[in-house]
Design an enzyme around this catalytic site. Structure first.
Site, short mmCIF file in Angstrom:
data_model
loop_
_atom_site.label_atom_id
_atom_site.label_comp_id
_atom_site.label_asym_id
_atom_site.label_seq_id
_atom_site.Cartn_x
_atom_site.Cartn_y
_atom_site.Cartn_z
N GLU A 149 0.85 -1.19 0.00
CA GLU A 149 0.00 0.00 0.00
C GLU A 149 0.89 1.25 0.00
O GLU A 149 1.79 1.37 0.80
CB GLU A 149 -0.91 -0.02 1.24
CG GLU A 149 -1.83 1.17 1.35
CD GLU A 149 -2.62 1.40 0.07
OE1 GLU A 149 -3.33 0.50 -0.38
OE2 GLU A 149 -2.50 2.51 -0.50
N ASN A 209 9.68 3.89 0.12
CA ASN A 209 9.83 4.65 1.36
C ASN A 209 11.29 5.02 1.62
O ASN A 209 11.59 6.12 2.10
CB ASN A 209 9.27 3.87 2.55
CG ASN A 209 7.77 4.09 2.68
OD1 ASN A 209 7.19 4.88 1.93
ND2 ASN A 209 7.14 3.41 3.61
N PHE A 250 9.27 16.41 -2.44
CA PHE A 250 9.92 15.74 -1.32
C PHE A 250 11.36 16.16 -1.09
O PHE A 250 12.19 15.37 -0.64
CB PHE A 250 9.85 14.21 -1.53
CG PHE A 250 9.01 13.58 -0.47
CD1 PHE A 250 7.63 13.67 -0.52
CD2 PHE A 250 9.60 12.95 0.61
CE1 PHE A 250 6.85 13.13 0.49
CE2 PHE A 250 8.82 12.41 1.61
CZ PHE A 250 7.44 12.49 1.55
N GLY A 254 13.66 20.25 6.86
CA GLY A 254 12.80 20.39 8.04
C GLY A 254 13.44 19.78 9.28
O GLY A 254 14.66 19.59 9.34
N CYS A 261 5.79 5.00 9.17
CA CYS A 261 6.38 4.19 8.08
C CYS A 261 7.87 4.43 7.85
O CYS A 261 8.66 3.50 7.97
CB CYS A 261 5.60 4.43 6.80
SG CYS A 261 3.94 3.77 6.87
P1 NAD Z 1 -2.28 0.69 12.70
O1 NAD Z 1 -1.47 0.43 13.90
O2 NAD Z 1 -2.99 2.00 12.55
O3 NAD Z 1 -3.40 -0.45 12.55
C1 NAD Z 1 -3.14 -1.80 12.70
C2 NAD Z 1 -4.40 -2.46 13.26
O4 NAD Z 1 -4.24 -3.86 13.25
C3 NAD Z 1 -4.69 -2.07 14.71
O5 NAD Z 1 -5.99 -1.52 14.81
C4 NAD Z 1 -4.58 -3.40 15.47
O6 NAD Z 1 -5.48 -3.50 16.57
C5 NAD Z 1 -4.91 -4.39 14.38
N1 NAD Z 1 -4.48 -5.76 14.63
C6 NAD Z 1 -3.30 -6.21 15.12
N2 NAD Z 1 -3.32 -7.55 15.19
C7 NAD Z 1 -4.50 -7.96 14.73
C8 NAD Z 1 -5.09 -9.23 14.53
N3 NAD Z 1 -4.45 -10.36 14.83
N4 NAD Z 1 -6.34 -9.29 14.04
C9 NAD Z 1 -7.03 -8.16 13.74
N5 NAD Z 1 -6.50 -6.92 13.88
C10 NAD Z 1 -5.26 -6.84 14.38
O7 NAD Z 1 -1.31 0.43 11.47
P2 NAD Z 1 -1.38 1.10 10.02
O8 NAD Z 1 -0.73 2.43 10.05
O9 NAD Z 1 -2.74 0.96 9.47
O10 NAD Z 1 -0.40 0.14 9.22
C11 NAD Z 1 -0.76 -1.19 8.88
C12 NAD Z 1 0.27 -1.74 7.93
O11 NAD Z 1 0.25 -0.98 6.71
C13 NAD Z 1 1.70 -1.67 8.42
O12 NAD Z 1 2.40 -2.77 7.94
C14 NAD Z 1 2.24 -0.40 7.80
O13 NAD Z 1 3.63 -0.41 7.65
C15 NAD Z 1 1.54 -0.42 6.45
N6 NAD Z 1 1.35 0.88 5.83
C16 NAD Z 1 0.98 1.96 6.58
C17 NAD Z 1 0.76 3.20 5.95
C18 NAD Z 1 0.36 4.40 6.75
O14 NAD Z 1 0.38 5.50 6.20
N7 NAD Z 1 0.01 4.28 8.02
C19 NAD Z 1 0.90 3.31 4.55
C20 NAD Z 1 1.24 2.18 3.82
C21 NAD Z 1 1.46 0.96 4.45
#
Ligand code: NAD
Length: 434
Positions: A149, A209, A250, A254, A261
């Site tokens: 993503e 990233n 980018f 800053g 991430c």
């Molecule tokens: P987050 O911490 O906001 O959300 C993760 C969720 O997963 C939490 O609500 C947690 O309770 C839940 N969870 C954990 N274990 C679980 C399980 N066994 N069953 C069901 N739910 C469970 O994390 P995020 O920022 O959404 O990131 C998620 C993934 O996506 C990561 O690998 C991150 O690196 C990737 N990612 C994040 C972004 C971003 O901008 N935040 C962008 C691209 C990719």
């Protein structure tokens, strides 16, 4: 299409909601009961522009629901996305315990062929590992596809609805076709759906990233040199960005990058090199960033002395970037902790991240109701997030409220000449007129 998204965080909630917006039936699953209860009450646990209305609409239309019970969700779905967290492990590696736990739960609940898609950012080889993990837990046929993503917090809905590209990694032709069908409505403008092997797909996310983090550390190092040698990084940035090979994106100096991430993904990529590939560039990117997060505190100490006891500093901006309430690894945390360690008091304001800041700092800092309230009697203002509402403030009012007209700007949002003319002592990053 019937879909489940496991992990209802910044990525899972946006992805699930946008898939529902595309006409699919979506079940969002999370183990966090409080989060699911909040969503079921029609409240959104995170701030992301445009998300709340979209959730409300799709819940009302019956296309989007929330649960803590993964088994019925898996049984009802042909495609199951894994979007749980992959936080930093003890040695900088990605901690895959939540991804593995999710894969095991999916395997246990399967009742026929399923397409399991890794949307979480996972190290190269994880999709292969998940395949064997699920195979050992289920007799049913399945495919595992990597689908990294690329959304940006603060513009996540927009990015998901109109992605620059969609990457699909795997060799199950039927599963890939199904996912292409799912993503088709999101790429109507012709942006590509790119199909490749799973390992390359997994690497794409880390490489993207790492490249972005490298750009930031690069311009931050240029800014430091500019400051030392009397050049202005604002002018330098403007000039180099006109070179089409470099481009304007980018390369804003800053107070360092943060967020959920870049820091962890850079470290995970270094860790993927193990002892075989040194990853010396990314180690330097990380080192430069750690230094950069302390640059404003160095400037504060250079002006007010190493001991800041008895002084109060106003902070505008706590989130790691504007348009989000996310403070994971935000430079504001490093800066505020350093100010507190030096004996200072801090009064902070952020348009969206105040609840998160209260969770992190508790009673150790003061919280302002409004950005101007933070300034009252403060020795100086530090700007740590470039929220739009900080860009055109009433400088006259600021001067009246601050004890000293001093601004340390970690995001270079003002013109140094204007600020000097207005009687401020202004400390931007890498600019001559500070
Ligand atoms: P987050 O911490 O906001 O959300 C993760 C969720 O997963 C939490 O609500 C947690 O309770 C839940 N969870 C954990 N274990 C679980 C399980 N066994 N069953 C069901 N739910 C469970 O994390 P995020 O920022 O959404 O990131 C998620 C993934 O996506 C990561 O690998 C991150 O690196 C990737 N990612 C994040 C972004 C971003 O901008 N935040 C962008 C691209 C990719």
């Amino acid at each position: 299409m019937k879909i489940s998204v496991v992990g209802t965080g910044y990525v899972g909630l946006v992805a699930g909601t946008c898939f529902a917006e595309g006409g699919n039936d979506v079940i969002c699953v999370d183990i966090d009961e409080k989060k699911i209860a909040t969503l079921r009450q029609g409240k959104v646990p995170i701030y992301e522009p445009g998300l709340e209305e979209m959730i409300r609409r799709n819940v009302a239309d019956g296309r989007l629901e929330f649960t803590t019970d993964i088994a019925p969700a898996v049984r009802a779905s042909e495609v199951i996305f894994i979007a749980v967290g992959t936080p930093q492990g003890r040695t900088g590696n990605a901690n895959l315990e939540y991804v593995h736990a999710t894969a095991r739960s999916i395997a246990k609940s399967m009742n026929g062929r399923k397409i399991i898609v890794t949307k979480s950012t996972v190290p190269v080889g994880t999709t292969d590992k998940l395949r064997s993990l699920i195979k050992s837990g289920s007799k049913h046929p399945f495919a595992v596809i990597s689908n990294p993503e690329f959304m940006k917090e603060g513009a996540a809905v927009e990015d998901f609805m109109k992605p620059d590209r969609v990457v699909l990694g795997g060799d199950d032709f039927r599963a890939i076709e199904k996912l292409k069908e799912l993503y088709e409505p999101f790429v109507r403008t012709g942006n590509p759906i790119m199909v490749m092997d799973a390992r390359s797909a997994e690497m794409c996310k880390y490489a993207a990233n790492a490249m972005l983090a490298t750009k930031i550390s690069f311009i931050n190092e240029v800014a430091r040199l500019c400051e030392k040698l009397g050049a202005d990084v604002g002018e330098v940035r403007r000039a180099i960005s006109m070179d089409r090979r470099i481009g304007p994106y980018f390369i804003f100096p800053g107070a360092g990058y943060g967020g959920s991430c870049f820091p962890k993904d850079v470290r995970a990529m270094i860790s993927m090199g193990k002892n075989e590939v040194e990853m010396s560039l990314l180690r330097a990117v990380e080192r430069v960033n750690e230094k950069q997060k302390r640059i404003l505190v160095d400037k504060v100490k250079g002006t007010f002395g190493a001991k800041l006891k008895g002084l109060t500093f106003a902070v505008w901006g706590l989130a790691f970037k504007p348009r989000t309430d996310d403070m994971r690894e935000a430079p504001a945390i490093t800066v505020i902790n350093a100010l507190l360690r030096a004996g200072a008091k801090v009064r902070a304001f952020d348009p969206e991240a105040m609840p998160e800041a209260k969770r992190i700092f508790g009673a150790r800092i003061g919280y302002a109701e409004h950005n101007y309230d933070a300034l009252n009697g403060a020795s100086a203002l530090l700007i740590l997030t470039e929220w739009n509402e900080f860009r055109r403030p009433d400088f006259g009012r600021m001067k009246q409220l601050l004890k000293n007209p001093v601004i340390f700007d970690g995001r270079n949002i003002y013109d140094p000449r204007d600020l000097t003319r207005l009687g401020f002592k202004y400390f931007p990053i890498g600019r001559r007129h500070g």
